[in-house]
Structures are given as C-alpha cells and as structure tokens.
Design an enzyme around this catalytic site. Structure first.
Site, short mmCIF file in Angstrom:
data_model
loop_
_atom_site.label_atom_id
_atom_site.label_comp_id
_atom_site.label_asym_id
_atom_site.label_seq_id
_atom_site.Cartn_x
_atom_site.Cartn_y
_atom_site.Cartn_z
N SER A 115 0.54 -1.35 0.04
CA SER A 115 -0.33 0.00 0.00
C SER A 115 0.65 1.26 -0.08
O SER A 115 2.21 1.04 0.35
CB SER A 115 -0.96 -0.13 1.29
OG SER A 115 -1.44 1.12 1.94
N TYR A 161 -2.84 -2.33 10.43
CA TYR A 161 -3.01 -2.29 8.43
C TYR A 161 -2.02 -1.32 7.59
O TYR A 161 -0.54 -2.05 7.20
CB TYR A 161 -4.34 -1.12 8.22
CG TYR A 161 -4.14 -1.78 6.83
CD1 TYR A 161 -4.83 -2.67 5.94
CD2 TYR A 161 -4.15 -0.15 6.14
CE1 TYR A 161 -4.58 -2.49 4.57
CE2 TYR A 161 -3.35 -1.02 4.66
CZ TYR A 161 -4.70 -1.68 4.10
OH TYR A 161 -4.61 -2.72 2.06
#
Length: 240
Positions: free
Chosen positions: A135, A148
C-alpha cells in the site's frame, strides 16, 4: 514477462483489486487460480471459469490449504493480494487485540508462509514472479490505521529483502503499492478513490514490463514527496 500460458496463484481474488487482476490475467491468456473466503463469491468466480480455493488466511491453516489444493502442479506467478483492514484507534475506543492479530496474520504471516512453501516450484520455471501487494501506507502511515499500516510496511521490507536474495535467480520480486481504491475495505472513506480495474491494470503492467515496483496512481506523488522529505510525507499522511 509474457503472462499468456502462465499459471498464476492469486490470493483474495473474489472482489476488488484481486477480482480485476484475475479477470485481466485470464483475458491475457493466463491460467488463474484464486483464493477467497466467501462461498458465494467463490462460486461466482468458478462459473466465470476460474479454479477457486476456499481459504481463511488468518492462521497457518489457510496457507496449508492452498498449498494442498495446488498439489504437485507447477506455478509461474504468486500474487499475495489478500488483505484486510482493522479498526485500531485509541481516540475512539479500546481496540480489539484479537482483530489486530487477525489482520497481522492475513496481511503479513500468510504471504511469508506462501512464499516459503512455493518458492521451490517458482524457481523451477524458466521465468517466474512474486507480487506482494502492499500500500502507499507502507511508505508513510495514517494515524487512523496503525496496525494495517504496520503490516504493509513490514511486507514492504520483506519484499525488498527477498528481492535482493533472489536477484540472481529466475524469480522476479515485485511490490505493488496501491493508493485508496474503491473496494469493500474502503467503503466508509470519503476521499477520492481509484477504480479497481485501473489499479489492477497498472499492477499487471509492472509484471509484464519487469518493473520492481508498481507505484499506482497517487502513490507516485507520495513516493516523490517521501524521497524529498520523509518527515513531510509522514506529517501529511498522519493527519488521516
């Protein structure tokens, strides 16, 4: 890499970016094996012509199930795409430690286990690739999603390290860094989102062109800011 004729294992292939990668790979002539948890979505992908493996990736059993389902077949490409978010914000309420553990296992431990189990058969192929989907938040975290972000940053480091280990082999190691994409995981977020079809296209473009990284969409801007000033990139992203 020419993907036509290649056998691809793609985790999290029933929705979002994973589903779009599966569809685009199949259209290019690849044999795509997907994994997922939703029986309804798995059946829909089977009807669309995919082999689909049911696997919950929150424990070692998920990776073991996938490897068992593959049997002794060869494999050309492993795409570790499956991932999940988790609420973990002390400003709102006490976080759920068990939910954090699930997120850490699915996003980090399972990719490591799959790579460890499947690398020998990837090395047997004339050319092969591993794609780890991290990400933009692996570059600089946002305050609202520390667990996360931590898993994606850890997977980024792991990817960079094994790329160096495998530099003299036939296995390319690619990191895909998406921005905010319009998926089920981001349903509650109001900021601008990239279409999963375009995100998938850019990731597969990196595979076909042999790029080490796919900095997708606005991640290119974040990467440039971080290169110039890591402190500024962190300051900007931590506001979210």
């Amino acid at each position: 890499m020419e993907v036509a004729g290649k056998r691809v294992l793609l985790t999290g292939g029933t929705a979002g970016i994973g589903e779009q990668m599966a569809l685009q790979l199949k259209a290019k002539g690849a044999e795509v094996i997907i994994t997922g948890r939703s029986l309804k979505k798995l059946e829909a992908m089977r009807k669309a012509g995919f082999e689909a493996i049911e696997a919950d990736l929150h424990s070692p059993l998920g990776a073991d199930r996938i490897v068992q389902a593959l049997g002794g077949r060869t494999l050309d490409v492993l795409i570790n795409n499956a991932g999940q978010g988790v609420d973990h914000d002390f400003r709102e309420e006490a976080p759920d430690a068990d939910a954090a553990d699930d997120c850490i296992y699915a996003n980090l431990n399972t990719p490591i286990r799959l790579i460890t189990a499947l690398l020998p058969r990837l090395k047997e192929r004339p050319e092969a690739a591993i794609i780890n989907v991290t990400s933009g938040l692996a570059i600089a975290p946002r305050a609202g999603g520390p667990v996360y972000c931590a898993t994606k940053a850890a997977l980024r480091s792991y990817t960079q390290a094994i790329r160096a280990q495998l530099a003299d082999t036939n296995v390319a190691v690619i990191e895909a860094l998406p921005p905010v994409v319009d998926t089920q995981m981001t349903a509650g977020r109001t900021n601008k989102k990239m279409a999963p079809q375009e995100c998938a296209r850019q990731i597969l473009d990196a595979l076909e062109k042999g790029h080490a990284e796919a900095n997708v969409g606005m991640v290119k801007v974040l990467k440039a800011v971080h290169s110039a000033s890591p402190a500024l990139a962190r300051k900007v992203m931590l506001r979210f």
